[in-house]
Design a protein around this motif. Sequence first.
Motif, mmCIF file in Angstrom:
data_model
loop_
_atom_site.group_PDB
_atom_site.id
_atom_site.type_symbol
_atom_site.label_atom_id
_atom_site.label_comp_id
_atom_site.label_asym_id
_atom_site.label_seq_id
_atom_site.Cartn_x
_atom_site.Cartn_y
_atom_site.Cartn_z
ATOM 1 N N LEU A 251 0.816 -1.218 0.000
ATOM 2 C CA LEU A 251 0.000 0.000 0.000
ATOM 3 C C LEU A 251 0.849 1.266 0.000
ATOM 4 C CD1 LEU A 251 -3.009 -0.980 2.304
ATOM 5 C CD2 LEU A 251 -2.788 -1.145 -0.183
ATOM 6 N N ASN A 252 1.829 1.271 -0.898
ATOM 7 C CA ASN A 252 2.660 2.455 -1.187
ATOM 8 C C ASN A 252 3.539 2.907 -0.025
ATOM 9 O OD1 ASN A 252 1.703 2.807 -3.894
ATOM 10 N ND2 ASN A 252 -0.188 3.651 -3.045
ATOM 11 N N LEU A 253 3.747 2.044 0.963
ATOM 12 C CA LEU A 253 4.633 2.420 2.066
ATOM 13 C C LEU A 253 6.093 2.446 1.654
ATOM 14 C CD1 LEU A 253 3.131 0.740 5.227
ATOM 15 C CD2 LEU A 253 3.335 3.160 4.731
ATOM 16 N N ASN A 254 6.376 2.035 0.407
ATOM 17 C CA ASN A 254 7.745 2.167 -0.101
ATOM 18 C C ASN A 254 8.155 3.639 -0.174
ATOM 19 O OD1 ASN A 254 5.589 1.505 -2.198
ATOM 20 N ND2 ASN A 254 7.036 2.707 -3.419
ATOM 21 N N PHE A 255 7.174 4.555 -0.326
ATOM 22 C CA PHE A 255 7.467 5.995 -0.269
ATOM 23 C C PHE A 255 7.502 6.399 1.210
ATOM 24 C CE2 PHE A 255 4.956 5.504 -4.287
ATOM 25 C CZ PHE A 255 6.035 5.646 -5.155
ATOM 26 N N HIS A 256 8.485 5.873 1.907
ATOM 27 C CA HIS A 256 8.398 5.867 3.362
ATOM 28 C C HIS A 256 8.640 7.234 3.999
ATOM 29 C CE1 HIS A 256 7.492 3.143 6.555
ATOM 30 N NE2 HIS A 256 8.507 3.584 7.281
ATOM 31 N N LEU A 257 9.510 8.026 3.421
ATOM 32 C CA LEU A 257 9.714 9.376 3.950
ATOM 33 C C LEU A 257 8.440 10.199 3.807
ATOM 34 C CD1 LEU A 257 11.399 11.686 5.093
ATOM 35 C CD2 LEU A 257 12.210 12.150 2.769
ATOM 36 N N VAL A 258 7.745 10.056 2.688
ATOM 37 C CA VAL A 258 6.484 10.773 2.489
ATOM 38 C C VAL A 258 5.499 10.364 3.579
ATOM 39 C CG1 VAL A 258 4.635 11.324 0.868
ATOM 40 C CG2 VAL A 258 6.920 10.775 0.000
ATOM 41 N N HIS A 259 5.450 9.064 3.869
ATOM 42 C CA HIS A 259 4.538 8.591 4.916
ATOM 43 C C HIS A 259 4.924 9.148 6.277
ATOM 44 C CE1 HIS A 259 2.169 6.130 7.555
ATOM 45 N NE2 HIS A 259 3.247 5.556 8.055
ATOM 46 N N HIS A 260 6.212 9.194 6.591
ATOM 47 C CA HIS A 260 6.618 9.709 7.904
ATOM 48 C C HIS A 260 6.376 11.208 8.023
ATOM 49 C CE1 HIS A 260 8.532 6.737 10.641
ATOM 50 N NE2 HIS A 260 8.404 5.984 9.562
ATOM 51 N N ASP A 261 6.559 11.947 6.936
ATOM 52 C CA ASP A 261 6.275 13.380 6.974
ATOM 53 C C ASP A 261 4.778 13.663 7.005
ATOM 54 O OD1 ASP A 261 8.902 14.139 7.045
ATOM 55 O OD2 ASP A 261 9.012 14.848 4.982
ATOM 56 N N LEU A 262 4.005 12.799 6.346
ATOM 57 C CA LEU A 262 2.555 12.996 6.246
ATOM 58 C C LEU A 262 1.838 11.707 6.673
ATOM 59 C CD1 LEU A 262 2.634 14.746 2.766
ATOM 60 C CD2 LEU A 262 2.094 15.875 4.941
ATOM 61 N N PRO A 263 1.924 11.321 7.946
ATOM 62 C CA PRO A 263 1.369 10.035 8.374
ATOM 63 C C PRO A 263 -0.143 9.934 8.231
ATOM 64 C CG PRO A 263 2.026 11.337 10.269
ATOM 65 C CD PRO A 263 2.547 12.050 9.061
#
Length: 313
Positions: A251-263
């Motif tokens: 579910l696109n968690l490979n874009f992990h920095l984006v997820h951490h910046d915008l959880p």
Amino acid sequence: MPHYFDTAHRQEIETLRQRWTARTEWPTWLLLIGVYAGWFGLVLASDRLGLWWSTVLLIPLVVLWLSVQHELLHGHPTRWLRLNKMLGYAPFAVWYPYTLYRDSHLQHHRDEDLTIPGRDPESRYLTAERWRGSSLWVRGLHWLNKTVIGRFLLGAPLALAALANEERLKMTAGDRHAWRMWLTHGALTLLMLTFIARYSVLPVWHYLLLISVPALSIAMIRSYYEHRPRAAPEQRSVLNEAAWPWRWLFLNLNFHLVHHDLPGLAWYDLPHAYQARREQWLARSGGFLVQGYGQLWRRNGIKAIDSPRHPFH
């Protein structure tokens, strides 16, 4: 919204959040219905599919369920924590109660603590003190766990052993929350296994060892190199430009920095947020870019990607 986003970037993210898709959360609802229907459908149809086809299909479905649980704990598809908990408590993956995963993962989102052993519950690194006190056998296991093949084969057993030890200490100390959580999870897991034994051709031991553990092993590949030790917290989370099968499964968690910046940004909006500002994300990550999971397999299949010992803790 992170303070380091400029006005235009803030507006782009707000536009994503105001779309009908984000306001209704229909992709996540559809995904939830699909996983539940898929799991029960495969279990009930296992006599026609056969043992091994059922196994092959259930493993990725359980991996996807782990990703769905991750969305639920971050406030999707509803903002009601109790409702999300009810939606995500099904023990399809067996080993981790939803509330345990939720609480430890939200603690992991303190970016200033990322990778630091003892402070980041998802850290795969050891303190210098613990490293010095480890036997050669234990050190060898941790080195192997730093290869992709080792991670796939050893990641789940090592994680489950650490979980069992940590939760055992809590329960022997009389932690009521831990007791309630494990009794609830245990009862639901027993009901699920009884259903499997009654209505499928899957032996219970087969589901436990040959479906749930391999699913956890595949999920371990996602987290294999999600984070690295760096002085700047924003340079500790990866941007992995993975191919679509992996992006879908995780579910696109490979874009992990984006997820951490915008959880709080939903899984279906992470690729849009990344592609709109790709160069800025890469600069923010300090160049922490991986060109898909295949690159990790080729480069680090049998070669440790870094040291198990944390470099600056």
